[in-house]
Design a protein around this motif. Structure first.
Motif, PDB file in Angstrom:
ATOM      1  N   THR A 262       0.837  -1.214   0.000  1.00  0.00           N
ATOM      2  CA  THR A 262       0.000   0.000   0.000  1.00  0.00           C
ATOM      3  C   THR A 262       0.870   1.263   0.000  1.00  0.00           C
ATOM      4  O   THR A 262       0.616   2.221  -0.726  1.00  0.00           O
ATOM      5  N   ILE A 263       1.914   1.234   0.824  1.00  0.00           N
ATOM      6  CA  ILE A 263       2.813   2.387   0.895  1.00  0.00           C
ATOM      7  C   ILE A 263       3.537   2.586  -0.433  1.00  0.00           C
ATOM      8  O   ILE A 263       3.729   3.716  -0.882  1.00  0.00           O
ATOM      9  N   LYS A 264       3.938   1.510  -1.086  1.00  0.00           N
ATOM     10  CA  LYS A 264       4.621   1.615  -2.368  1.00  0.00           C
ATOM     11  C   LYS A 264       3.740   2.292  -3.419  1.00  0.00           C
ATOM     12  O   LYS A 264       4.252   2.960  -4.325  1.00  0.00           O
ATOM     13  N   GLN A 265       2.431   2.136  -3.283  1.00  0.00           N
ATOM     14  CA  GLN A 265       1.502   2.728  -4.249  1.00  0.00           C
ATOM     15  C   GLN A 265       1.143   4.183  -3.911  1.00  0.00           C
ATOM     16  O   GLN A 265       0.425   4.837  -4.664  1.00  0.00           O
ATOM     17  N   ASN A 266       1.670   4.698  -2.806  1.00  0.00           N
ATOM     18  CA  ASN A 266       1.320   6.055  -2.382  1.00  0.00           C
ATOM     19  C   ASN A 266       1.790   7.093  -3.414  1.00  0.00           C
ATOM     20  O   ASN A 266       2.952   7.104  -3.807  1.00  0.00           O
ATOM     21  N   ARG A 267       0.861   7.953  -3.850  1.00  0.00           N
ATOM     22  CA  ARG A 267       1.197   9.023  -4.793  1.00  0.00           C
ATOM     23  C   ARG A 267       0.911  10.415  -4.206  1.00  0.00           C
ATOM     24  O   ARG A 267       0.959  11.400  -4.931  1.00  0.00           O
ATOM     25  N   ASP A 268       0.616  10.423  -2.940  1.00  0.00           N
ATOM     26  CA  ASP A 268       0.328  11.691  -2.269  1.00  0.00           C
ATOM     27  C   ASP A 268       1.634  12.324  -1.803  1.00  0.00           C
ATOM     28  O   ASP A 268       2.260  11.843  -0.853  1.00  0.00           O
ATOM     29  N   HIS A 269       2.046  13.408  -2.443  1.00  0.00           N
ATOM     30  CA  HIS A 269       3.323  14.037  -2.100  1.00  0.00           C
ATOM     31  C   HIS A 269       3.274  14.825  -0.793  1.00  0.00           C
ATOM     32  O   HIS A 269       4.298  15.379  -0.379  1.00  0.00           O
ATOM     33  N   ASN A 270       2.102  14.891  -0.183  1.00  0.00           N
ATOM     34  CA  ASN A 270       2.010  15.506   1.147  1.00  0.00           C
ATOM     35  C   ASN A 270       2.331  14.500   2.255  1.00  0.00           C
ATOM     36  O   ASN A 270       2.326  14.850   3.433  1.00  0.00           O
TER      37      ASN A 270
END
Length: 466
Positions: A370-378
């Motif tokens: 799930t973390i690898k898929q994170n695209r939120d730059h915040n």
């Protein structure tokens, strides 16, 4: 004190027949009654139209304010009006200032009117507010107290004694500054807080009214010089115009009245344009079709902008883009971005720092994916906690090794490419390692390829910009 008195008689031929004398006396009394009714009916009509039941009259002792107080008091019973007065002593003319305040106090006492007297130290105020003129300092001081008394004592309006001559002078001053229809229309009769019942009455008619009542008034010596801009217009410019055009003042007054009517139509037009072009109070889509200097002026005016700045902004739109800023007031700036004009509130910007939160969380195969898929730059996930890093504003020369790219890039280039407004730029922070200073994260924009999580990690730290 310069009392304005009248003998209330007309000089006749030495041997005029009695019936001629009586006829002339009748005409004289008729003219006096007409003069009195003209002023008092105008004041009563203005106050009734605004549904006012309590009025605080600003009185300096000059002809205009004395006439306003007299008229308000004389019509009070007729229209069920509560009247009180306020006098400001700025102590700028020595004994003369005290003389004016005493005159006003005596006048109010003779009329049975309650007087609110206020004394000021203008020099001290100017020292606290460098760059402000004496005229503006006095205006700010008196209106602050006018509104304070208005709120504390429950008055419906503050009444000030501007007349039609003042309206002409205001229009001419605004023309010389550069203005649109709102400046050309002069002053408003009623803005919801301040009312000007004499705005349709000339200075000559006001003095005739006081003469008809046999009431004196004070002449402020500062009004006898051309040092101040308004006095220069009043004493030098308008008399010069009247030498060439004898009805100049009458024509100018007519012009102001017409512009007041037309200004309402123009105001509605610009209101529609701003609804179309301004998605919020701080943004104007200046590159859209139909953006004129007038639209820009109406957008920036509430923040202290003027016609000259509006012209500069409009001219900048036709040139190659270069971010520019214009200072509108001590607090506000206008910033030209690539697609819009932004109002920047310096107080809000520099007092509102971004908020960041740290959170430790356990890891497993599912959460790691799930973390690898994170695209939120915040949000950034890190192997270590806050003890290993420092959050700070970007420095000149900062570089980051962006995830998914080779080499490094200047943080300033990344910020520039994001096309952020000034406020958003001030919210940018970089996360740097304490050990070697390497940039790991540019908040909201970019993650470094350093300090990535390993698949066998049992826990990690989540840093989030709120």
């Amino acid at each position: 004190m310069r009392p304005h008195t009248s003998n209330n008689v007309i000089k006749h031929a030495p041997h005029a027949p009695p019936h001629v004398k009586y006829r002339q006396l009748f005409i004289m009394k008729s003219d006096i009654r007409h003069t009195i009714d003209l002023i008092e009916n105008e004041v009563a009509k203005c106050i009734k139209a605004a549904y006012i039941k309590s009025l605080l009259v600003a009185v300096s002792g000059g002809a205009d304010s004395v006439a306003l107080l007299m008229a308000s008091t004389r019509v009070a019973t007729r229209i069920n009006l509560r009247v009180e007065a306020v006098n400001c002593n700025f102590h700028l003319r020595g004994d003369e200032s005290d003389r004016d305040s005493k005159f006003t106090s005596d006048l109010c006492a003779s009329l049975g009117i309650r007087l609110h007297s206020i004394d000021y130290d203008v020099d001290a105020y100017i020292k606290e507010n460098p760059g402000i003129s004496i005229e503006m300092a006095c205006r700010e001081l008196r209106y602050a107290d006018f509104f304070r008394i208005m709120n504390e004592e429950g008055f419906d309006r503050i009444a000030v004694a501007h007349n039609s001559d003042d309206d002409i002078e205001t229009m001419m001053l605004n023309m010389l500054r550069g203005c649109g229809s709102r400046g050309l229309k002069g002053m408003d009769v009623d803005n919801g807080k301040v009312i000007r019942p004499l705005l349709g009455i000339s200075r000559k008619e006001i003095e005739e009214y006081l003469e008809a009542l046999n009431v004196g008034f004070i002449t402020d010596s500062s009004n006898l010089t051309s040092e101040y801009r308004r006095n220069f217009i009043r004493r030098e410019v308008i008399p010069l115009l009247e030498l060439r055009w004898h009805s100049a003042k009458k024509s100018l007054s007519k012009t102001v009245r017409i512009i007041k009517e037309e200004a309402n139509i123009i105001a509605n037009y610009y209101k529609e344009q701003l609804l179309r072009l301004s998605p919020d109070d701080h943004t104007l889509l200046v590159y859209s079709e139909g953006v004129t200097v007038g639209v820009i002026l109406r957008f920036i005016e509430p923040y202290g902008g003027n016609a000259e700045i509006a012209e500069e902004i409009k001219e900048s739109l036709s040139k190659d883009f270069k971010q520019r800023r214009w200072k509108l007031s001590e607090r506000y700036e206008a910033s030209l971005e690539r697609d819009r004009l932004m109002i920047i509130d310096s107080v809000e910007i520099f007092s509102d720092s971004p908020t960041f939160t740290w959170e430790k969380t356990d890891l497993n195969a599912v959460s790691f994916e799930t973390i690898k898929q994170n695209r939120d730059h915040n949000i950034v996930y890190l192997p270590s906690g806050s003890d290993e890093y420092i959050l700070r504003p970007p420095h000149t020369g900062d570089r980051i090794a962006p995830l998914g790219m080779k080499g490094t890039r200047l943080v300033s280039d990344i910020v520039s490419e994001a096309k952020l407004d000034r406020k958003s730029k001030t919210q940018i922070r970089v996360l740097a390692r304490k050990s070697d200073g390497k940039i790991i994260w540019v908040s909201g924009l970019k993650r470094s390829r350093h300090d990535l999580l390993q698949p066998d990690a049992k826990s990690c730290f989540k840093l989030e910009k709120k």
